[in-house]
Design a protein around this motif. Sequence first.
Motif, PDB file in Angstrom:
ATOM      1  N   ALA A   1       0.617  -1.202   0.103  1.00  0.00           N
ATOM      2  CA  ALA A   1       0.138   0.034   0.203  1.00  0.00           C
ATOM      3  C   ALA A   1       0.971   0.716   0.060  1.00  0.00           C
ATOM      4  N   LEU A   2       0.604   2.271  -0.906  1.00  0.00           N
ATOM      5  CA  LEU A   2       1.034   4.028  -0.712  1.00  0.00           C
ATOM      6  C   LEU A   2      -0.474   4.213  -0.029  1.00  0.00           C
ATOM      7  N   TRP A   3       0.780   5.034   0.383  1.00  0.00           N
ATOM      8  CA  TRP A   3      -0.636   5.882   2.018  1.00  0.00           C
ATOM      9  C   TRP A   3      -0.150   7.192   2.691  1.00  0.00           C
ATOM     10  N   ALA A   4      -1.451   8.115   2.527  1.00  0.00           N
ATOM     11  CA  ALA A   4      -0.434   9.375   2.905  1.00  0.00           C
ATOM     12  C   ALA A   4      -1.531   9.648   3.798  1.00  0.00           C
ATOM     13  N   LEU A   5      -1.013  10.701   5.510  1.00  0.00           N
ATOM     14  CA  LEU A   5      -2.186  11.167   6.067  1.00  0.00           C
ATOM     15  C   LEU A   5      -2.136  12.360   6.758  1.00  0.00           C
ATOM     16  N   HIS A   6      -2.799  13.076   6.649  1.00  0.00           N
ATOM     17  CA  HIS A   6      -2.452  14.627   6.982  1.00  0.00           C
ATOM     18  C   HIS A   6      -3.514  14.644   8.989  1.00  0.00           C
ATOM     19  N   LEU A   7      -2.781  15.075   9.804  1.00  0.00           N
ATOM     20  CA  LEU A   7      -3.751  16.177  10.517  1.00  0.00           C
ATOM     21  C   LEU A   7      -3.922  17.407  10.301  1.00  0.00           C
ATOM     22  N   GLN A   8      -4.702  17.332  11.024  1.00  0.00           N
ATOM     23  CA  GLN A   8      -5.300  18.997  11.196  1.00  0.00           C
ATOM     24  C   GLN A   8      -4.711  19.667  12.686  1.00  0.00           C
ATOM     25  N   ASP A   9      -4.006  19.091  13.247  1.00  0.00           N
ATOM     26  CA  ASP A   9      -3.456  19.373  14.201  1.00  0.00           C
ATOM     27  C   ASP A   9      -2.903  18.603  15.387  1.00  0.00           C
ATOM     28  N   GLU A  10      -2.261  18.273  15.734  1.00  0.00           N
ATOM     29  CA  GLU A  10      -1.574  17.178  16.523  1.00  0.00           C
ATOM     30  C   GLU A  10      -1.385  17.264  18.117  1.00  0.00           C
ATOM     31  N   LEU A  11      -1.955  17.121  18.380  1.00  0.00           N
ATOM     32  CA  LEU A  11      -1.987  17.205  20.566  1.00  0.00           C
ATOM     33  C   LEU A  11      -1.946  15.628  20.848  1.00  0.00           C
ATOM     34  N   VAL A  12      -1.171  16.522  21.973  1.00  0.00           N
ATOM     35  CA  VAL A  12      -0.464  15.322  22.657  1.00  0.00           C
ATOM     36  C   VAL A  12      -1.164  15.551  24.092  1.00  0.00           C
ATOM     37  N   TYR A  13      -1.723  15.618  25.493  1.00  0.00           N
ATOM     38  CA  TYR A  13      -1.588  15.646  26.492  1.00  0.00           C
ATOM     39  C   TYR A  13      -0.138  15.105  26.890  1.00  0.00           C
ATOM     40  N   VAL A  14       0.347  16.012  27.865  1.00  0.00           N
ATOM     41  CA  VAL A  14       1.121  16.064  28.806  1.00  0.00           C
ATOM     42  C   VAL A  14       1.689  16.390  30.267  1.00  0.00           C
ATOM     43  N   GLY A  15       0.928  14.925  30.674  1.00  0.00           N
ATOM     44  CA  GLY A  15       0.507  14.696  31.850  1.00  0.00           C
ATOM     45  C   GLY A  15       1.261  14.938  32.597  1.00  0.00           C
ATOM     46  N   ASP A  16       2.612  15.520  32.598  1.00  0.00           N
ATOM     47  CA  ASP A  16       3.448  16.214  34.045  1.00  0.00           C
ATOM     48  C   ASP A  16       3.074  17.768  34.464  1.00  0.00           C
ATOM     49  N   ASP A  17       2.396  18.745  33.371  1.00  0.00           N
ATOM     50  CA  ASP A  17       1.578  20.007  33.875  1.00  0.00           C
ATOM     51  C   ASP A  17       0.362  20.252  33.637  1.00  0.00           C
TER      52      ASP A  17
END
Length: 779
Positions: free
Chosen positions: A601-617
């Motif tokens: 498979a040849l594929w592509a993926l576009h994310l509008q916003d890449e969010l990560v919850y930072v548990g440290d703060d």
Amino acid sequence: MISSLLRMMACRWRVLRHVGVGGLLFVFSLPLSFAQSPATLRGTVADSLSGRPVAGVSVGLQGQPSATVTDALGTFKLSGLAAGAHTLQIGALGYRTSSVPVTLTAGANRLALTLTATTFNLAEVTVSQPRDPNQSLAAISNIDRVLRPVNSAQDLLQLVPGLFIAQHAGGGKAEQIFLRGFDCDHGTDFAVSIDGLPVNMVSHAHGQGYADFHFVIPETVEQLKVYKGPYSARFGDFATSGAGEFRTKTRLENSQVKLELGQFDTRRALVMLDLLGPDRHLLSKQSESAYVAAEYQFTNSYFDAKQHFKRFNGLAKYTGQLSDNSSLTLLGSHFNSNWDASGQIPERAVAEGAISRYGSIDPSEGGRTDRTNASAVLTTGLPHDAVLRQQVYYSNYHFDLFSNFTFFLERPNGGDGINQTETGRNIYGYTGTYDRDDQLGSHLLHSTLGVGTRIDDAGLALRHAVRRQVTDTITAGRLFEQNLHAYLDETLALTDRFTMNAAVRLDVFTFDFRGVLANEATANLEPLRGRLTRALASPKLNLYYQLSPAVQLFARSGFGFHSNDARGVIRGTNENVLPRALGYEAGSTFKPVPSLVVNAALWALHLQDELVYVGDDGNVENTGPTQRYGLDLALRYQLSRRLFLDTDLNYNYGRQTEAPAPANYIPLAPTFTTIGGLTYKQPNGLSASLRYRHIDSRPANDDGSIRARGYFLVDAVAAYTQPRFQVGATVENLFNVQWNQAQFATQSRLPTEPADGVDELHFTPGTPFYLKLNASVFF
């Protein structure tokens, strides 16, 4: 024909708007206008010797490219068939292919079939379109279920082609997941479920999408369905890079007792008991099965500080045929685990001799967690060849984790330890699907309507801690989060070779958090309260063409999403709480020779916003929009009657689209990964496998100035199996390579360093040479 389909879907939607939810089943029971009634064939496939149902059997009519596969109960269904004489072909891995002459009449036809066991042969594998058209990796997954050894819950995740994992907290935390150029953290972009129970946790204390799969006993799993990309309407939140859907066994072939001993004080015991006896389903009119399974594991692991890791798992499952048209599945499970952890360490501490490679800066890390699950599934056959499946589930979950990532950077006196807790998360859920086959002119139309809801109610807290003694609060409160969803999925066979799948999914989220947040300026706790509702529609369009019985082509596209953490939503740190993902790909599953199965498979993926919850703060980081492109290649090859080769090759290219070069890398996103090995299987029960896994070095921060180190590892597995017993051995890291498992670019401070600390690579050391022996008795 497409315009007819669109008019039909529009008509159904106009009626739905007027009748509401209560009239959904009535609307879908309305007949379409058709030509003369075609034939439908329903049946079961069982093992000729034991009489047990066989799952994953390919069933199709000779000379026609389309086919289906049997489900966990060994049942199958073929629709839209021409009446008359045909030859039915059935085959499965480990069974002799069989051709059965059948004469079909218009309307319903039923057939009971048996298969005879034989040696494992890839020539029996078909690449015909499976019952679920979006599961293009069905052929590969069926092979892997037989060839790839599974010794732990972590190994189950690695059955997903191209998926890598990394552990960095003593074996008790969920693994870090890598797939299709994503560092999915603990599950932000990969959805996991087991028997319909969602594994990912929304707005989790440690990380958004947290997917702790350790409550699954590996010996109980019999099926895995892999979905890469956001192309299936069945999956919503977190299913951007893909989804893994696991199923536990419906019944046991044998009761089993297993003992495992290994280095580093490793001990494991497993018991699986068939409660109704092996022939109960043959003696009673209504088929039923029930079993229980339990495991206990202990290890001190390979770190300088003993890990004292303990885990218990228990499972009970019942499946019964209530009538000719309905079945019931009941499941209950409980899991608990506690451990000490050495945590990730800075490279400089090892280089300077302050600690060994397996040492620790803060040995007070560790935690405990537990999860209890209950589920009931009622499947009912309805008129007009329709099936209604309804599931209710409940989970009760606790989590208590102590970590220290920056050591003495923020709090020089007591250290930067934190405590993340979940006090009694309750998850309530319902999913319902209505499946029906219709005849649109001379074309078969399969429709699925799905509805569901999930409610998470939990107490969350993030606090400072010194040697597991909690001090001041950073944030704490009560979470209420609900997801309502509905989808309509239509699969139309435009010809006997060309199939179109069109779907749309609607998700509605309610985020509610009532609690407090520490004000850094005043050192006071201030209210953090709010409620927000957002909705998102995700359309999908997928095309499949069966070029020949040995070649299937596909082109897929779809929108997906991953949700934001509720605390980030209420704090307003990012306005886009349901950022979109757009994916598309083209590829093929084919057999260039009978003994070789290939998926590409040849594929592509576009994310509008890449969010990560930072548990440290207790905050949410947003790296902005990203784009990824890649190539996936999976090969399964039978070199001889007894020797098999398998390999997955995955190339990924990803960048942040709004960041300036060269500071536009996606941290920790792998560029190249590969997993594979050689497997030897003898008819007398002897089997052995030599496995490898490799991930390349990759940027650990935006500009690539800090790099996570790649590795190449070799593992070995051997077993001797007879009807009444099995003995085996496994070796992880056969050549005792020094490698880094979880790796992060982190700014930290050791006690003797300047106040601003040092920004460098931190890592958890990977497993050294690790030998385990096991023995099982079947009865």
